[in-house]
Design an enzyme around this catalytic site. Structure first.
Site, short mmCIF file in Angstrom:
data_model
loop_
_atom_site.label_atom_id
_atom_site.label_comp_id
_atom_site.label_asym_id
_atom_site.label_seq_id
_atom_site.Cartn_x
_atom_site.Cartn_y
_atom_site.Cartn_z
N ASP A 173 0.74 -1.38 0.12
CA ASP A 173 0.00 -0.12 0.05
C ASP A 173 0.83 1.20 0.07
O ASP A 173 1.43 1.51 1.00
CB ASP A 173 -0.94 0.04 1.37
CG ASP A 173 -2.06 1.00 1.17
OD1 ASP A 173 -1.68 2.19 0.63
OD2 ASP A 173 -3.05 0.89 1.91
N ALA A 234 -13.15 -6.85 -3.61
CA ALA A 234 -13.02 -5.59 -3.57
C ALA A 234 -13.84 -4.87 -4.68
O ALA A 234 -14.77 -4.33 -4.62
CB ALA A 234 -11.45 -5.00 -3.76
N GLU A 264 -20.62 -6.93 -14.43
CA GLU A 264 -21.66 -7.42 -13.67
C GLU A 264 -23.02 -6.81 -13.93
O GLU A 264 -23.09 -5.70 -14.41
CB GLU A 264 -21.55 -6.79 -12.10
CG GLU A 264 -20.19 -7.61 -11.52
CD GLU A 264 -19.94 -7.21 -10.04
OE1 GLU A 264 -20.74 -6.43 -9.30
OE2 GLU A 264 -19.02 -7.65 -9.47
N HIS A 282 -21.36 -10.68 -5.74
CA HIS A 282 -21.03 -9.56 -5.05
C HIS A 282 -21.80 -9.49 -3.59
O HIS A 282 -22.59 -8.56 -3.28
CB HIS A 282 -21.42 -8.28 -5.80
CG HIS A 282 -20.92 -7.16 -5.64
ND1 HIS A 282 -20.49 -6.27 -6.71
CD2 HIS A 282 -20.40 -6.51 -4.77
CE1 HIS A 282 -19.77 -5.37 -6.14
NE2 HIS A 282 -19.73 -5.49 -4.72
#
Length: 531
Positions: A173, A234, A264, A282
């Protein structure tokens, strides 16, 4: 007359009751959001619209919403709301950014267990009357290395849970400091190091085109350790799904667990029907607790705004009172621009943000201005950040915020100076608001300038030598890039110098490379601002 709110999606009865208890007239029509024509017919009667994901708040809906003041989304994602159109209509868009963090993190852990022990396949086999005990040989999580890409809110929870499972956690990160990593009990690493060491990889970053898009590309997937298992709860588009499918088929990747997909609803996908690939539709935020939490939060936030004018978790408006907004609006915008400049110029983890307020601005709502600066800085890492969530994220990342206010000390009635501090450097930028209400950059790295802020800008650094203006102008002109404004500054004759160009569109990478290849420029950086 009491404000009126329409609930057009499936919120809990408890959330609906909050509106009633606060004296708000509420109509609960949980299936209305699916009927866009009927919604457009009715929405004009309401001051507030409470939604989940089924309701699409399009420009057409907003045009019909003649009395609408606020849209409240129970959840974090607001892709179903046209925020630009809402802003133009003066409609506040709120979300609930923290209500489903634990649920999403727990789903990632559950998916990791499922793929490690082949639970879905074993369950299906057993239901079919087979007893294939030897077929489903799994692996333990204990003592395995978990690579976490993105150690923010949700990623941080995953790190904590994984440490409880006695896993070794390494994290990539760019905004995670060494000090914060130590406190979390994780090892901060570069992406290539993570790819080569991790037994499991889990992603917890937002989708940002050109930044996190395909962060696990075919090239990066090829760098992974043989036998790795990959989890994505995510966002779709973070992984090259076709490349991953090939590596699963070859056996290089031992398994994958995906809750999100590039397209999606996912009716077809390269990962479907492959052995040891767990897929869910999801479900990251799909728990009773999370759905209840975000519903209650959005009802409270909307009620507070409609009854008192307080703004919380707004994505398109600073958290200030109506009275303050009239005076502070341009300064709020300036603070965001200064933060965005500093954030886009800083690739290392930020340890501290120091903000100086001078003159008239020092008497304003500094908390709101601070939030705008921090939000501007954090947008590089998370474009969904807002003025409320940005300080929380900064605190979680161990970033120290300091504020200084002082009486008028120069030729401007007031100005803001933002300094970001990393382990290796400090970078500062200052700006003011002119009488026309437009923000201006007035100092960068201690060099005085006077630059109008544009949506697309190009920042260069160089030694103060002849030919800079000509090279920039000629290179831009030859490549069809129009310069709207051109500002130069230098520390001293022959010393360090900078240029800031306001251009009509982003300068493409090949053109920036041409400038570097001239040998005149030390740095050529494109900048983007929300003007």
């Amino acid at each position: 007359m009491a404000p009126k709110v329409l609930v057009s999606d499936k919120l809990s009865e408890t959330a609906v009751q909050i509106f009633r208890d606060r004296g708000i007239d509420v109509d609960f029509m949980p299936d209305l959001g699916k009927d866009k024509e009927k919604l457009a017919e009715l929405v004009g009667q309401y001051d507030g619209l409470a939604i989940r994901s089924a309701t699409k708040v399009t420009p057409t809906i907003l045009e019909a919403a003649t009395n609408l003041k606020v849209v409240g989304r129970a959840g974090i994602g607001t892709d179903n709301v046209d925020k630009e159109a809402a802003s133009k209509k003066g409609v506040i868009v709120m979300n609930t950014p923290f209500g489903n963090m634990i649920t999403t993190a727990e789903h990632a852990i559950a998916m990791m267990f499922a793929v490690a022990r082949q639970i879905p396949e074993a369950s299906e086999s057993t239901h079919a009357g087979k007893w294939e005990k030897s077929k489903f040989m799994g692996v333990e999580l204990t003592n395995k290395t978990l690579g976490v890409i993105g150690a923010g809110n949700i990623g941080g929870i995953v790190c904590d849970r994984a440490r409880g499972l006695k896993m070794k956690v390494i994290a990539y990160d760019p905004f995670l400091s060494e000090e914060k990593a130590d406190k979390m009990g994780v090892e901060k690493v570069e992406l290539d190091d993570l790819l080569g060491r991790a037994d499991f990889i889990t992603l917890h970053v937002p989708f940002i085109a050109g930044v996190t898009e395909n962060i696990l590309s075919a090239e990066n997937l090829a760098k992974t350790k043989k036998g790795v298992r990959i989890i994505n709860c995510a966002r779709g588009g973070l992984v090259d799904e076709a490349a991953l499918a090939e590596l699963l088929k070859s056996g290089h990747v031992a398994g994958a667990a995906f809750d999100v997909f590039a397209e999606e609803p996912a009716k077809e996908n390269p990962l479907f029907n492959l052995p040891n690939v767990v897929c869910t539709p999801h479900l990251g935020a799909a728990t009773t607790e999370a759905q209840e939490n975000v519903a209650l939060q959005v009802a409270e936030q909307m009620s507070n705004y409609l009854l008192t004018g307080a703004v919380e978790n707004a994505l398109n408006m600073p958290s200030v009172t109506a009275e303050e907004a009239k005076v502070m609006g341009p300064w709020i915008k300036l603070a965001d621009h200064l933060g965005a400049f500093a954030g886009q110029m800083t690739d290392e983890p930020i340890k501290a943000i120091n903000i100086l307020y001078d003159g008239v601005v020092a008497e304003m709502n500094l908390e709101a201005l601070n939030c705008s600066v921090i939000s501007g800085i954090m947008k590089k890492a998370n474009p969904d950040v807002n003025m409320v969530s940005a300080p929380v994220i900064a605190k979680e990342r161990g970033i120290q915020i300091s504020t200084t206010n002082q009486d008028k000390s120069g030729s401007f009635d007031g100005y803001i100076k933002v300094t970001v501090v990393t382990d290796d450097m400090e970078r500062s930028v200052a700006g003011t608001v002119f009488s026309d209400g437009k923000p201006r950059f007035i100092q960068i790295k201690g060099i005085n300038i006077d630059a109008e802020v544009g949506a697309h800008m190009l920042y260069t650094t160089n030694e103060d030598v002849p030919g800079i203006i000509g090279t920039l102008g000629q290179t831009m002109g030859e490549n069809g890039v129009n310069i709207a404004n051109f500002t130069l500054g230098r520390s001293e004759v022959g010393g360090g110098a900078i240029a800031l160009l306001y251009v009509d569109e982003e300068v493409p990478a090949p053109i920036r490379q041409k400038l570097i290849e001239t040998g005149l420029f030390k740095q050529v950086k494109p900048l983007v601002f929300d003007v």
